[in-house]
Scaffold this active site. Sequence first.
Site, PDB file in Angstrom:
ATOM      1  N   ASP A 158       0.925  -1.303   0.007  1.00 52.32           N
ATOM      2  CA  ASP A 158       0.020   0.116  -0.021  1.00 52.32           C
ATOM      3  C   ASP A 158       0.922   1.277   0.152  1.00 52.32           C
ATOM      4  O   ASP A 158       2.078   1.255   0.127  1.00 52.32           O
ATOM      5  CB  ASP A 158      -1.069   0.194   1.377  1.00 52.32           C
ATOM      6  N   GLU A 160      -0.103  -4.669   2.808  1.00 51.34           N
ATOM      7  CA  GLU A 160      -1.310  -4.602   3.527  1.00 51.34           C
ATOM      8  C   GLU A 160      -2.084  -6.222   2.916  1.00 51.34           C
ATOM      9  O   GLU A 160      -1.791  -6.508   1.795  1.00 51.34           O
ATOM     10  CB  GLU A 160      -2.356  -3.741   2.715  1.00 51.34           C
TER      11      GLU A 160
END
Length: 452
Positions: A57, A63
């Site tokens: 991310d 993420e």
Amino acid sequence: MQRRIMGIETEFGVTCTFHGHRRLSPDEVARYLFRRVVSWGRSSNVFLRNGARLYLDVGSHPEYATAECDSLTQLVTHDRAGERVLEDLLIDAEQRLADEGIGGDIYLFKNNTDSAGNSYGCHENYLIVRAGEFSRISDVLLPFLVTRQLICGAGKVLQTPKAATFCLSQRAEHIWEGVSSATTRSRPIINTRDEPHADAEKYRRLHVIVGDSNMSESTTMLKVGSASLVLEMIEAGVAFRDFSLDNPIRAIREVSHDLTGRRPVRLAGGRQASALDIQREYYARAVEYLQTREPNTQIEQVVDLWGRQLDAVESQDFAKVDTEIDWVIKRKLFQRYQDRYNMELSDPKISQLDLAYHDIKRGRGVFDLLQRKGLAARITTDEEIEAAVNTPPQTTRAKLRGEFISAAQEAGRDFTVDWVHLKLNDQAQRTVLCKDPFRSVDERVKRLIASM
């Protein structure tokens, strides 16, 4: 909606300590982490065999978004599986660094703030029916979300100019709006961007970005279970007292700084109520609602822990919940450490302990050590978590995605997937659109797999 599709997205903090002269930036460390992913996925944004999405991310934060889950224990298990996936990447990256003559230890933290004051999130997703009035959902949900730190905050030592203070929530200081369509710029409590990842005429996806990343399985279950139950009650037309907040952003900080839950918060129209009052109202409605709802052991466990935690806050006796609620576990750990070494909360060693609590590497992370000693309760097992690393939930659309990815990889076929599409990148460009997240069997997907 008694059976609800849910998911958790977690951004992880990254840092690295180096032993030699060579230094790498966080961006470079993150790229080392994802090198193995890029080698097989040709991208740092991939879907895995267990149906989850893994990507890098903004700001070098890995993420992990769980696959679609339709039960609380399933979701807790797949959330924990994300930690294992990232831990495997960490071990692999450290080996790559060593092979290149760079001595270093990589740390991945499942928390929400770094030492520079940056914040990264843990986002919850709940499928809701399109027919409902979204403004009513957000109106009823907002006071619940602002005050639920009492029951599911991760806890944090906040260093202020005056002194160090223990707060309920890591995320509370970084939220700037109540309801908004942005996620990074303004950081609202509820994000309204309408991306259902399902049949848009039937459903929308409620995207909650105010929550803390939890290490405790029972706290994660309480966080998601209580929110899902409140949504279910709203959908069922349950009436709640009006706790509309005068200023949700000021309120969320005030609640975070008050471990007693008794500090009055200003409501719209000049009234006042404490976080404990507000949570008690939602809890009381939940207890009543369970009398009419079909029995569900997991929901009953959630309501039981919810009540015990509110009792503990009210009495300030946490003995009955001190293995189940993150901020309570963490605060007890700090208090024991302070007593043993006669140190202030402002001591840098406490800040180190605060960070180490969220270290996901087994054998090194403090929460893992507490769990091994029986000082942190379990909802799932190591065996179930290991299985979830490679196996998607068997009751949702994730099963179709996971089976398609496994088959395509084993057949050496080029493919593209997202939350709703499964596509073989051949001459025919065959694509299956899976709009129903509840559906785990689909003849079209079977045919697509059989054709490989």
